[in-house]
Design a protein around this motif. Sequence first.
Motif, mmCIF file in Angstrom:
data_model
loop_
_atom_site.group_PDB
_atom_site.id
_atom_site.type_symbol
_atom_site.label_atom_id
_atom_site.label_comp_id
_atom_site.label_asym_id
_atom_site.label_seq_id
_atom_site.Cartn_x
_atom_site.Cartn_y
_atom_site.Cartn_z
ATOM 1 N N HIS A 1 -12.497 -6.182 1.983
ATOM 2 C CA HIS A 1 -11.405 -5.266 2.294
ATOM 3 C C HIS A 1 -11.822 -3.803 2.133
ATOM 4 O O HIS A 1 -11.001 -2.911 2.374
ATOM 5 C CB HIS A 1 -10.206 -5.559 1.393
ATOM 6 C CG HIS A 1 -9.670 -6.942 1.534
ATOM 7 N ND1 HIS A 1 -8.861 -7.336 2.592
ATOM 8 C CD2 HIS A 1 -9.836 -8.055 0.766
ATOM 9 C CE1 HIS A 1 -8.554 -8.612 2.452
ATOM 10 N NE2 HIS A 1 -9.132 -9.077 1.361
ATOM 11 N N ASP A 2 -13.053 -3.566 1.721
ATOM 12 C CA ASP A 2 -13.581 -2.205 1.566
ATOM 13 C C ASP A 2 -14.457 -1.887 2.770
ATOM 14 O O ASP A 2 -15.481 -2.541 2.984
ATOM 15 C CB ASP A 2 -14.383 -2.099 0.276
ATOM 16 C CG ASP A 2 -14.771 -0.669 -0.047
ATOM 17 O OD1 ASP A 2 -14.509 0.229 0.784
ATOM 18 O OD2 ASP A 2 -15.348 -0.438 -1.135
ATOM 19 N N PRO B 1 -6.014 -5.211 4.860
ATOM 20 C CA PRO B 1 -5.406 -5.396 3.534
ATOM 21 C C PRO B 1 -4.553 -6.659 3.502
ATOM 22 O O PRO B 1 -3.748 -6.915 4.390
ATOM 23 C CB PRO B 1 -4.557 -4.127 3.361
ATOM 24 C CG PRO B 1 -5.217 -3.111 4.237
ATOM 25 C CD PRO B 1 -5.761 -3.864 5.410
ATOM 26 N N SER C 1 -16.562 0.367 3.272
ATOM 27 C CA SER C 1 -17.917 0.798 2.918
ATOM 28 C C SER C 1 -18.810 -0.362 2.491
ATOM 29 O O SER C 1 -20.034 -0.211 2.464
ATOM 30 C CB SER C 1 -17.853 1.833 1.789
ATOM 31 O OG SER C 1 -17.251 1.273 0.631
ATOM 32 N N LYS C 2 -18.228 -1.508 2.146
ATOM 33 C CA LYS C 2 -19.018 -2.652 1.691
ATOM 34 C C LYS C 2 -19.026 -3.801 2.683
ATOM 35 O O LYS C 2 -19.943 -4.616 2.674
ATOM 36 C CB LYS C 2 -18.489 -3.150 0.343
ATOM 37 C CG LYS C 2 -18.551 -2.118 -0.768
ATOM 38 C CD LYS C 2 -17.979 -2.693 -2.053
ATOM 39 C CE LYS C 2 -18.010 -1.649 -3.173
ATOM 40 N NZ LYS C 2 -17.436 -2.188 -4.434
ATOM 41 N N ARG D 1 -8.710 -7.203 -3.816
ATOM 42 C CA ARG D 1 -9.691 -6.123 -3.945
ATOM 43 C C ARG D 1 -11.103 -6.613 -3.652
ATOM 44 O O ARG D 1 -12.081 -6.026 -4.120
ATOM 45 C CB ARG D 1 -9.635 -5.527 -5.343
ATOM 46 C CG ARG D 1 -8.297 -4.901 -5.697
ATOM 47 C CD ARG D 1 -8.324 -4.165 -7.012
ATOM 48 N NE ARG D 1 -8.630 -5.034 -8.135
ATOM 49 C CZ ARG D 1 -9.766 -4.997 -8.826
ATOM 50 N NH1 ARG D 1 -10.712 -4.137 -8.509
ATOM 51 N NH2 ARG D 1 -9.963 -5.827 -9.837
ATOM 52 N N GLU E 1 -15.942 -6.818 -7.196
ATOM 53 C CA GLU E 1 -14.983 -5.737 -7.344
ATOM 54 C C GLU E 1 -14.660 -5.418 -8.787
ATOM 55 O O GLU E 1 -14.055 -4.389 -9.095
ATOM 56 C CB GLU E 1 -13.678 -6.082 -6.610
ATOM 57 C CG GLU E 1 -12.871 -7.218 -7.237
ATOM 58 C CD GLU E 1 -13.313 -8.586 -6.789
ATOM 59 O OE1 GLU E 1 -12.561 -9.553 -7.025
ATOM 60 O OE2 GLU E 1 -14.411 -8.686 -6.214
ATOM 61 N N GLN F 1 0.820 -1.207 0.000
ATOM 62 C CA GLN F 1 0.000 0.000 0.000
ATOM 63 C C GLN F 1 0.854 1.258 0.000
ATOM 64 O O GLN F 1 0.577 2.227 -0.709
ATOM 65 C CB GLN F 1 -0.926 0.007 1.221
ATOM 66 C CG GLN F 1 -2.226 -0.734 1.019
ATOM 67 C CD GLN F 1 -3.187 -0.502 2.173
ATOM 68 O OE1 GLN F 1 -2.772 -0.343 3.322
ATOM 69 N NE2 GLN F 1 -4.468 -0.506 1.884
ATOM 70 N N PHE G 1 -15.220 -7.292 7.991
ATOM 71 C CA PHE G 1 -14.122 -6.538 7.391
ATOM 72 C C PHE G 1 -12.791 -7.251 7.603
ATOM 73 O O PHE G 1 -12.533 -7.845 8.650
ATOM 74 C CB PHE G 1 -14.074 -5.140 8.018
ATOM 75 C CG PHE G 1 -12.909 -4.317 7.553
ATOM 76 C CD1 PHE G 1 -12.886 -3.770 6.283
ATOM 77 C CD2 PHE G 1 -11.827 -4.107 8.393
ATOM 78 C CE1 PHE G 1 -11.805 -3.024 5.858
ATOM 79 C CE2 PHE G 1 -10.743 -3.358 7.984
ATOM 80 C CZ PHE G 1 -10.733 -2.816 6.705
ATOM 81 N N PRO H 1 -14.662 -7.356 -1.711
ATOM 82 C CA PRO H 1 -15.498 -6.395 -0.973
ATOM 83 C C PRO H 1 -15.263 -6.404 0.530
ATOM 84 O O PRO H 1 -15.551 -5.410 1.191
ATOM 85 C CB PRO H 1 -16.927 -6.832 -1.329
ATOM 86 C CG PRO H 1 -16.801 -8.256 -1.751
ATOM 87 C CD PRO H 1 -15.460 -8.373 -2.394
#
Length: 485
Positions: free
Chosen positions: A278-279, A302, A281-282, A274, A322, A260, A299, A276
């Motif tokens: 790891h996001d 990374p 918001s999702k 990638r 994703e 990162q 969640f 969801p």
Amino acid sequence: MGTFCDGLPPSLADLLTNTLILRQTAPYLPISALRNLSRTSKALHYAIFQSPDAFRYLDLSTVKSAIVPFDGPLDVGGISFRAERMDESLTEDDFYSGPLRHILNRLEKFHVLRNVHVLVLDKLSVTAELVKELLTEERFNVRILSIREVRHLNERKLQQYLRYAVRPSRPAGTPRIKGLYLFGPCDPTPRPASPATKKSPGLASRGVMSSQGAQIGAQWNQKSQHALDAALSRTEDKWYQPSGKIIPKRPSPEWAEVLQTCEGIIAFDAVLCRGPRHDPSKAYVPDATTSGTHHPSSFLRPTIATVALGPSGCETCHSSPEGPALFGYSSPAHHPLLSPVPLHGSSLRAAQMPHTLDGSAPPPLIVRCEDCLRGRWCERCHKWWDEDCYAGSAIAQRTELQQTELRESIRPDGTSHLLPKQTVKIIGVRRDCFGCGHTCISCKELFIRTCKKCSFEYCHEDNDSSSDTMCDWCNYTSRRTLEMY
């Protein structure tokens, strides 16, 4: 170039003075061959050492003088260290990186070190301090560095040096290294074919599956599977095929933070997952009421993607939440450095661009980490289901889902209409065999049998002594004895 005017054929020196010919030929020659060739005549010495293209690609992994002759602890009770008659001020870094530093210093004396753009140090003794010098010192101009399966590398120090090299206050134009091969396996070296009459020791005592004919058949089956995957994916790059685990050893979570930090500055032969989960918001964030339990959509930090799923996508919807990464359209950070290391280029595009068999557009890239595929990825046939098609479960058991399929029916008046057809489709995976891993229901029907004598399930492929009707224990007809030890 006067030989052309005299009607004589061009000499080797005339050919190597051509920049295009030298750039295409030099990467295939080891450094010892270039050195010996330069000693034959002054013209060849000038063509090799004065041209910036002869040492653009430098592979030191095959150089014997780059291998540390002492592969053990540096000092075991003060005996081995003093037996080498070394200076007491010699550090561990100086000892293990000494052969490589000697070669690099020799190249600097010949004024060719600045011309090295691609440097391969696979399976050698490479310390973190040496990598730091390659990153920061001005005498190096390396653009792509390969340090796969190296020894005596302190990963924690290397992570600190990489964070320091990409700091916001770094000098302009640094670091010069733009690509780092670190996580993947080394490129396989071609081995000479062994004679057909040569047998390995103890071959007859290891069963029928270890015979020479069975081994040849297994190799051909593996080659056929690789050829089929390449034909379906239209490329031979493993990242773009349904190859499964593309990175044998799972990287530590600290490496995901390093990727990162280095995003957009240094590319690696691995990418971040990638999915969801790891996001923020999702993903689903568990509250205090879910004490000790993990929701299938909770969640995740990374993580580096280690599983290549192929271009087809989910088994049900043939896509991914994703979205696949498309070369030329997606961010370069979504594409890993591909193996082997490019011979004739030192740019990131040359290292990341997949090569298709028919010359068409590159296929989409879909990769995930193992946590995002838990309970939804078959390790044998590499089928997988995304979060929308199958929620999964914490214990990774198969689930029977009622799915509605529409079939066309013809009315008496000649018009057509759709009628619902109720079908049962079992999706998800389960570990039915420890050798096969988590498999889907289709793979279970192919390889799992039920013994007619003891009624237990067994894997027909992993149990060498089994048959189509009985397991290895029931199929073994010799007298059994109980061994206490």
